[in-house]
Motif scaffolding. Sequence first.
Motif, mmCIF file in Angstrom:
data_model
loop_
_atom_site.group_PDB
_atom_site.id
_atom_site.type_symbol
_atom_site.label_atom_id
_atom_site.label_comp_id
_atom_site.label_asym_id
_atom_site.label_seq_id
_atom_site.Cartn_x
_atom_site.Cartn_y
_atom_site.Cartn_z
ATOM 1 N N GLY A 125 0.814 -1.210 0.000
ATOM 2 C CA GLY A 125 0.000 0.000 0.000
ATOM 3 C C GLY A 125 0.846 1.259 0.000
ATOM 4 O O GLY A 125 0.541 2.233 -0.699
ATOM 5 N N ALA A 126 1.927 1.233 0.783
ATOM 6 C CA ALA A 126 2.804 2.403 0.849
ATOM 7 C C ALA A 126 3.511 2.641 -0.478
ATOM 8 O O ALA A 126 3.618 3.782 -0.948
ATOM 9 C CB ALA A 126 3.823 2.215 1.972
ATOM 10 N N LEU A 127 4.000 1.576 -1.103
ATOM 11 C CA LEU A 127 4.693 1.716 -2.388
ATOM 12 C C LEU A 127 3.742 2.180 -3.491
ATOM 13 O O LEU A 127 4.152 2.861 -4.431
ATOM 14 C CB LEU A 127 5.338 0.385 -2.778
ATOM 15 N N THR A 128 2.481 1.821 -3.367
ATOM 16 C CA THR A 128 1.491 2.219 -4.366
ATOM 17 C C THR A 128 1.130 3.698 -4.239
ATOM 18 O O THR A 128 0.956 4.394 -5.248
ATOM 19 C CB THR A 128 0.218 1.362 -4.227
ATOM 20 N N ARG A 129 1.064 4.202 -3.005
ATOM 21 C CA ARG A 129 0.568 5.555 -2.763
ATOM 22 C C ARG A 129 1.655 6.608 -2.589
ATOM 23 O O ARG A 129 1.384 7.804 -2.688
ATOM 24 C CB ARG A 129 -0.313 5.552 -1.511
ATOM 25 N N THR A 130 2.882 6.205 -2.326
ATOM 26 C CA THR A 130 3.924 7.169 -1.982
ATOM 27 C C THR A 130 4.227 8.153 -3.109
ATOM 28 O O THR A 130 4.154 7.814 -4.295
ATOM 29 C CB THR A 130 5.227 6.446 -1.589
ATOM 30 N N LYS A 131 4.572 9.371 -2.706
ATOM 31 C CA LYS A 131 5.038 10.389 -3.644
ATOM 32 C C LYS A 131 6.554 10.564 -3.546
ATOM 33 O O LYS A 131 7.153 11.313 -4.319
ATOM 34 C CB LYS A 131 4.359 11.736 -3.341
ATOM 35 N N ILE A 132 7.162 9.878 -2.583
ATOM 36 C CA ILE A 132 8.605 10.002 -2.366
ATOM 37 C C ILE A 132 9.384 9.116 -3.329
ATOM 38 O O ILE A 132 10.426 9.516 -3.860
ATOM 39 C CB ILE A 132 8.960 9.629 -0.906
ATOM 40 N N VAL A 133 8.867 7.918 -3.549
ATOM 41 C CA VAL A 133 9.588 6.916 -4.331
ATOM 42 C C VAL A 133 8.749 6.469 -5.521
ATOM 43 O O VAL A 133 7.583 6.101 -5.364
ATOM 44 C CB VAL A 133 9.924 5.687 -3.452
ATOM 45 N N ASN A 134 9.353 6.521 -6.691
ATOM 46 C CA ASN A 134 8.771 5.923 -7.896
ATOM 47 C C ASN A 134 9.704 4.787 -8.303
ATOM 48 O O ASN A 134 10.817 5.026 -8.769
ATOM 49 C CB ASN A 134 8.654 6.954 -9.012
ATOM 50 N N LEU A 135 9.260 3.567 -8.102
ATOM 51 C CA LEU A 135 10.139 2.421 -8.328
ATOM 52 C C LEU A 135 10.788 2.437 -9.703
ATOM 53 O O LEU A 135 11.957 2.064 -9.856
ATOM 54 C CB LEU A 135 9.352 1.119 -8.144
ATOM 55 N N GLN A 136 10.068 2.874 -10.702
ATOM 56 C CA GLN A 136 10.585 2.800 -12.065
ATOM 57 C C GLN A 136 11.647 3.860 -12.356
ATOM 58 O O GLN A 136 12.238 3.861 -13.435
ATOM 59 C CB GLN A 136 9.433 2.891 -13.063
ATOM 60 N N GLU A 137 11.910 4.736 -11.394
ATOM 61 C CA GLU A 137 13.002 5.694 -11.544
ATOM 62 C C GLU A 137 14.316 5.134 -10.994
ATOM 63 O O GLU A 137 15.354 5.793 -11.079
ATOM 64 C CB GLU A 137 12.652 7.002 -10.836
ATOM 65 N N TYR A 138 14.261 3.927 -10.435
ATOM 66 C CA TYR A 138 15.453 3.295 -9.887
ATOM 67 C C TYR A 138 15.925 2.184 -10.819
ATOM 68 O O TYR A 138 15.197 1.734 -11.706
ATOM 69 C CB TYR A 138 15.170 2.759 -8.478
ATOM 70 N N ASP A 139 17.157 1.746 -10.601
ATOM 71 C CA ASP A 139 17.762 0.766 -11.497
ATOM 72 C C ASP A 139 17.565 -0.671 -11.029
ATOM 73 O O ASP A 139 17.357 -1.564 -11.846
ATOM 74 C CB ASP A 139 19.264 1.052 -11.645
ATOM 75 N N VAL A 140 17.641 -0.885 -9.728
ATOM 76 C CA VAL A 140 17.594 -2.264 -9.241
ATOM 77 C C VAL A 140 17.101 -2.311 -7.801
ATOM 78 O O VAL A 140 17.319 -1.376 -7.019
ATOM 79 C CB VAL A 140 18.989 -2.928 -9.354
ATOM 80 N N ILE A 141 16.414 -3.390 -7.480
ATOM 81 C CA ILE A 141 16.079 -3.738 -6.099
ATOM 82 C C ILE A 141 16.950 -4.939 -5.748
ATOM 83 O O ILE A 141 16.779 -6.017 -6.317
ATOM 84 C CB ILE A 141 14.593 -4.101 -5.950
ATOM 85 N N PRO A 142 17.918 -4.788 -4.837
ATOM 86 C CA PRO A 142 18.834 -5.895 -4.542
ATOM 87 C C PRO A 142 18.269 -6.863 -3.506
ATOM 88 O O PRO A 142 17.363 -6.528 -2.748
ATOM 89 C CB PRO A 142 20.060 -5.165 -3.986
ATOM 90 N N PHE A 143 18.830 -8.051 -3.489
ATOM 91 C CA PHE A 143 18.555 -9.128 -2.518
ATOM 92 C C PHE A 143 17.097 -9.165 -2.032
ATOM 93 O O PHE A 143 16.813 -9.154 -0.838
ATOM 94 C CB PHE A 143 19.521 -9.084 -1.327
ATOM 95 N N ALA A 144 16.178 -9.246 -2.990
ATOM 96 C CA ALA A 144 14.753 -9.291 -2.648
ATOM 97 C C ALA A 144 14.300 -10.734 -2.433
ATOM 98 O O ALA A 144 14.389 -11.551 -3.355
ATOM 99 C CB ALA A 144 13.927 -8.653 -3.759
ATOM 100 N N PRO A 145 13.800 -11.071 -1.234
ATOM 101 C CA PRO A 145 13.214 -12.399 -1.033
ATOM 102 C C PRO A 145 11.948 -12.551 -1.872
ATOM 103 O O PRO A 145 11.388 -11.565 -2.367
ATOM 104 C CB PRO A 145 12.890 -12.414 0.471
ATOM 105 N N TYR A 146 11.485 -13.780 -1.981
ATOM 106 C CA TYR A 146 10.353 -14.079 -2.858
ATOM 107 C C TYR A 146 9.128 -13.235 -2.526
ATOM 108 O O TYR A 146 8.485 -12.676 -3.427
ATOM 109 C CB TYR A 146 10.004 -15.568 -2.765
ATOM 110 N N HIS A 147 8.782 -13.107 -1.233
ATOM 111 C CA HIS A 147 7.550 -12.390 -0.888
ATOM 112 C C HIS A 147 7.659 -10.903 -1.222
ATOM 113 O O HIS A 147 6.663 -10.270 -1.577
ATOM 114 C CB HIS A 147 7.179 -12.607 0.583
ATOM 115 N N VAL A 148 8.874 -10.353 -1.162
ATOM 116 C CA VAL A 148 9.067 -8.948 -1.533
ATOM 117 C C VAL A 148 8.997 -8.783 -3.050
ATOM 118 O O VAL A 148 8.398 -7.825 -3.560
ATOM 119 C CB VAL A 148 10.408 -8.423 -0.984
ATOM 120 N N ARG A 149 9.600 -9.713 -3.774
ATOM 121 C CA ARG A 149 9.534 -9.630 -5.238
ATOM 122 C C ARG A 149 8.089 -9.688 -5.723
ATOM 123 O O ARG A 149 7.695 -8.947 -6.631
ATOM 124 C CB ARG A 149 10.346 -10.756 -5.877
ATOM 125 N N GLN A 150 7.298 -10.555 -5.121
ATOM 126 C CA GLN A 150 5.890 -10.648 -5.495
ATOM 127 C C GLN A 150 5.150 -9.345 -5.185
ATOM 128 O O GLN A 150 4.309 -8.888 -5.966
ATOM 129 C CB GLN A 150 5.226 -11.812 -4.756
#
Length: 285
Positions: free
Chosen positions: A89-114
């Motif tokens: 919910g936070a990642l969907t609504r936040t104005k601070i972070v736009n995931l697609q403006e970043y290059d990589v998400i490191p060491f993401a466990p399965y539940h985080v990747r999903q």
Amino acid sequence: MSQEPLELLPFEKWSELQTMFKADWPRGISGYTVLETQRVLIEKGGNYGFKVYCPFGDLRSGMVAVNVKDTFHEIIVLCPQDDTEKLEGALTRTKIVNLQEYDVIPFAPYHVRQCVQRVLGEHVKLKLMSTDAFIYDKPTTFTGNDMPEGISFGILSSEHLDLVDSKWPYRYDSSRWYLNLMINVKFGYGLFEGGKLIAWVLLNESGALLNLYTLESHRKKGYAELIVKLVSNILVKEGKPVVAFCIKGNENGRKLYEKLGFLNTHSVEWCFLNNKFISLLDVYY
């Protein structure tokens, strides 16, 4: 006006978040070690703007950490519980972070990747680099660390930067800046023969072993094993776990860590969000 869902976590509260990740061991080890290592970096004058946010200020819902390394923009997303509803919910609504403006998400466990995939939508196809997390989390140090004649162990300095950068298979346009930072805070270790660097390993800003390498002319002499033992002993004496991420298919790395008693505890993914650094995957594939 709706409240910003990602709340900046003050440095003084990082230890509380570490406790949450410690309770999710071993899956939570990256969250624990990245906060511990960033604390050391700050104390050593290596603060480069790392910031930690918590979804709705709830430590149980994990963290979203901005880790910008010059031109390489990482966003660390971790959660110490299976329920990622608040994180999503936070990642969907936040104005601070736009995931697609970043290059990589490191060491993401399965539940985080999903979770990340749901936020991005199925139309966004993540490029994944799969790795196994090897952990040495024992109180006993390694023995059998006698130095071969003419070989010494020491800290890397700026004079070694060009060599270390040139031999890193994952080097990128600003990797020299990044490796220089790690060397300046004394996170780089080497074996030397006649004052010349012949093998090395660094700790990265997340507390994991990085860029283990032996010059070709000095291989098959046990130097990689020796330097991993020596650096691991430093961490063990400081009460810290030793973490190594080994790309799936890297049999030499896997055999080394298994030989030394590291446990292959779980798999994580490096999730590439755009094509800017996609060439790094060429080394993997």
